[in-house]
Design a protein around this motif. Structure first.
Motif, short mmCIF file in Angstrom:
data_model
loop_
_atom_site.label_atom_id
_atom_site.label_comp_id
_atom_site.label_asym_id
_atom_site.label_seq_id
_atom_site.Cartn_x
_atom_site.Cartn_y
_atom_site.Cartn_z
N ALA A 33 0.74 -1.30 0.09
CA ALA A 33 0.10 0.11 0.06
C ALA A 33 0.84 1.29 -0.03
CB ALA A 33 -0.93 0.20 1.12
N CYS A 34 0.46 2.37 -0.21
CA CYS A 34 0.86 3.59 -0.52
C CYS A 34 0.02 4.61 0.41
CB CYS A 34 1.10 4.29 -1.65
SG CYS A 34 -0.21 4.23 -2.63
N VAL A 35 0.56 5.29 1.61
CA VAL A 35 0.06 6.00 2.42
C VAL A 35 0.52 7.52 2.28
CG1 VAL A 35 -0.65 6.17 4.89
CG2 VAL A 35 -0.35 4.07 3.82
N ARG A 36 -0.26 8.44 2.09
CA ARG A 36 0.10 9.73 2.29
C ARG A 36 0.31 10.24 3.61
NH1 ARG A 36 -2.01 15.17 -0.85
NH2 ARG A 36 -1.27 16.59 0.68
N LYS A 37 1.44 10.51 3.93
CA LYS A 37 1.91 11.11 5.55
C LYS A 37 1.82 12.68 5.40
CE LYS A 37 2.67 7.12 7.32
NZ LYS A 37 2.37 6.68 8.80
N GLU A 38 1.38 13.20 6.40
CA GLU A 38 1.66 14.77 6.66
C GLU A 38 2.17 15.27 7.87
OE1 GLU A 38 -1.96 16.71 5.72
OE2 GLU A 38 -2.81 15.16 4.43
N GLU A 39 2.80 16.28 7.81
CA GLU A 39 3.51 16.89 8.99
C GLU A 39 3.47 18.33 8.82
OE1 GLU A 39 8.00 16.99 10.47
OE2 GLU A 39 7.26 14.89 10.92
N GLY A 40 2.53 19.05 9.29
CA GLY A 40 2.30 20.36 9.02
C GLY A 40 1.88 20.89 7.50
N PRO A 41 2.50 21.51 7.15
CA PRO A 41 2.16 22.10 5.62
C PRO A 41 2.96 20.99 4.82
CG PRO A 41 4.00 23.42 6.44
CD PRO A 41 3.35 22.71 7.77
N ARG A 42 3.77 20.09 5.30
CA ARG A 42 4.52 18.94 4.42
C ARG A 42 3.83 17.81 4.31
NH1 ARG A 42 9.71 17.72 6.59
NH2 ARG A 42 10.04 16.75 4.75
N TRP A 43 4.06 16.96 3.11
CA TRP A 43 3.33 15.82 2.88
C TRP A 43 4.34 14.87 2.13
CZ3 TRP A 43 2.09 13.72 -1.84
CH2 TRP A 43 1.79 14.62 -2.63
N TRP A 44 4.01 13.59 2.01
CA TRP A 44 4.99 12.68 1.29
C TRP A 44 4.09 11.34 1.26
CZ3 TRP A 44 6.26 14.45 6.14
CH2 TRP A 44 6.22 13.52 7.28
#
Length: 158
Positions: A33-44
């Motif tokens: 699976a691929c999962v979108r991770k976020e930390e404040g305004p940044r994501w990957w």
């Protein structure tokens, strides 16, 4: 013949660790699976890796950069380059749509299948550390950073 490793105690549960040959012989790893991770305004995008070996199954989360570091470490080994599967190229951030992440997930899965399907690469400490097999097979692999191209060139000239 060597005796099997002693069981380890985890709370009230005894875990019988497999032999290294058992763990590597039954090793399967898939990027599931691929999962979108976020930390404040940044994501990957992060990728879930399912590892199965010797009757055990667990999930890991890996970023594309970790796959690139693994690939660099494997390229530094004296393994013929043609044995290493192709690692999908890096794309700029602006192209990272959900469709892009799924396409990359499939490519990373194919790459990982190529690694675990090769008996020689499967025994690499770098791959075992990437898949967190060290504790499972009763050893801890400590990896130094991948050598730079100039370091590889210097070591091959000596």
């Amino acid at each position: 013949a060597l005796a099997p490793p002693p069981p380890r105690v985890c709370g009230e549960v005894y875990l019988a660790l497999p032999y290294l040959a058992q763990a590597l012989g039954s090793l399967d790893a898939r990027v599931v699976a691929c999962v979108r991770k976020e930390e404040g305004p940044r994501w990957w995008w992060a990728y879930q890796v399912r590892v199965e070996t010797a009757g055990l199954r667990f999930l890991l989360v890996r970023r594309y950069s970790q796959f690139r570091r693994l690939h660099a470490r494997l390229r530094a080994l004296p393994t013929p380059a043609e044995r290493l599967p192709h690692l999908t190229s890096r794309k700029p951030h602006r192209t990272q749509s959900e469709a892009f992440a799924e396409t990359r997930r499939a490519a990373l899965d194919e790459y990982l299948q190529g690694l675990v399907g090769d008996a020689g690469l499967r025994t690499s400490l770098s791959l075992q550390a990437f898949l967190e097999l060290g504790a499972l097979v009763g050893r801890n692999a400590v990896l130094s950073p991948a050598p730079s191209p100039s370091m590889r060139a210097r070591s091959s000239n000596t």
